[in-house]
Design an enzyme around this catalytic site. Sequence first.
Site, PDB file in Angstrom:
ATOM      1  N   ASP A  51       0.835  -1.197   0.000  1.00 35.71           N
ATOM      2  CA  ASP A  51       0.000   0.000   0.000  1.00 35.71           C
ATOM      3  C   ASP A  51       0.868   1.245   0.000  1.00 35.71           C
ATOM      4  OD1 ASP A  51      -2.850   1.225   0.557  1.00 35.71           O
ATOM      5  OD2 ASP A  51      -1.480   2.227   1.942  1.00 35.71           O
ATOM      6  N   TYR A  56       3.028  10.051  -0.104  1.00 39.39           N
ATOM      7  CA  TYR A  56       4.082   9.484   0.729  1.00 39.39           C
ATOM      8  C   TYR A  56       5.447   9.830   0.132  1.00 39.39           C
ATOM      9  CZ  TYR A  56       0.275   6.632   2.685  1.00 39.39           C
ATOM     10  OH  TYR A  56      -0.899   6.197   3.258  1.00 39.39           O
ATOM     11  N   TYR A 217      -5.570   0.433   8.640  1.00 44.53           N
ATOM     12  CA  TYR A 217      -4.242   1.032   8.782  1.00 44.53           C
ATOM     13  C   TYR A 217      -3.996   1.444  10.232  1.00 44.53           C
ATOM     14  CZ  TYR A 217      -6.044   5.959   8.449  1.00 44.53           C
ATOM     15  OH  TYR A 217      -6.688   7.161   8.643  1.00 44.53           O
ATOM     16  N   LEU A 220      -0.820  -0.950  14.658  1.00 45.32           N
ATOM     17  CA  LEU A 220       0.161  -0.853  15.742  1.00 45.32           C
ATOM     18  C   LEU A 220       0.224   0.548  16.327  1.00 45.32           C
ATOM     19  CD1 LEU A 220       3.039  -2.952  14.116  1.00 45.32           C
ATOM     20  CD2 LEU A 220       1.566  -3.654  16.007  1.00 45.32           C
ATOM     21  N   ARG A 242       4.961  11.586  15.191  1.00 49.10           N
ATOM     22  CA  ARG A 242       4.487  10.776  16.314  1.00 49.10           C
ATOM     23  C   ARG A 242       4.786  11.396  17.668  1.00 49.10           C
ATOM     24  NH1 ARG A 242       7.022   5.106  14.590  1.00 49.10           N
ATOM     25  NH2 ARG A 242       8.700   6.529  14.000  1.00 49.10           N
ATOM     26  N   GLN A 298      12.621  -5.636   9.798  1.00 45.71           N
ATOM     27  CA  GLN A 298      11.254  -5.328  10.220  1.00 45.71           C
ATOM     28  C   GLN A 298      10.235  -6.006   9.309  1.00 45.71           C
ATOM     29  OE1 GLN A 298      10.923  -1.052  10.361  1.00 45.71           O
ATOM     30  NE2 GLN A 298      12.292  -0.846  12.119  1.00 45.71           N
TER      31      GLN A 298
END
Length: 324
Positions: A51, A56, A217, A220, A242, A298
């Site tokens: 995605d 982005y 989405y 986490l 964040r 990851q």
Amino acid sequence: MKRQLGTSELQVSPLTLGTFAIGGLMWGGNDKKDSIEAIRESIAHGVTSIDTAPFYGVGLSEEVIGEAIKGTDRSKVEILTKFGLVWEQDVKGTVAFDAQIDGKTVPIYKNGRKENVIREVENSLRRLQTDYIDLIQLHWPDVETPVSETMEAMEQLLKSGKVRAIGVSNYDRALLEEGLQTAQIHSDQVSYSMLNRSIEEELLPFAMEKNVGIIAYSPLERGLLTGKYSNGTGTLSSDDHRNGYFQQFDPQKLNTLLQALNDLASAKQCSVAQLVLVWTMNQKGITTVLGGARNAEQAIHNAQALHVQLSDSELNQIRSFIQN
């Protein structure tokens, strides 16, 4: 293992690679080599759906994906991209927010107009180095454009063969219902996590009734539910969004939840992050879940969640954790 997306013929992996961080914008940047390896390892380990969005990294994420999938069997990879967040100053719309691009504050516009939809898809095809997109999605609702106009533009792309399925993102029940009056929408990509289950009230039951796939989405919560940032081991760069985002959550409740999840994860011989992804993938009405990865390590770690099994009693046990 793949799942059908709504009423479309498109099959997607239960876990999808999210590439917002790969684009770098608002996430502190990322190394291109690491990004390419993350994409290739995801595909190699069963996460075949990717995605992305033009926004982005203002095109960077799509370009990196295009480079990463060169030489792979295109029919084995599902590319999910979007349109509707525009940074070019000669293409206007409704101002959504400001972003820092190349050291400058640039307004980002919402634009769901037909001509913009067609323009953006052509640009995405070029950046991705492909002749079709598996799923095209409206990134955010545009209140100044009739919903029917945007839906008709996507229907046109579907009929032309440039896209295989059409979807929306961040649509609530009312908007989804309106959109379905014009087109057979195949999916709605929305925020959903253990800490944010608001879609369970209206949107999710309606989507299930109408056979619209839900793409979840932020399962986490941008890394918060990994436990990495609650125990002081995680560090964020100053330009990482964040820093402010995490402040909305109660630290005490979060730590209690993470401890309960950690105990179960230890018993299942998996990480907390893998446990969270598996729980989310197993919720009714959820077709696929986005998991971001900045590097190969990851990506492989996330993909290993596909092999973690949770019983009904364990799924219910986790729901009891998050409702306390």
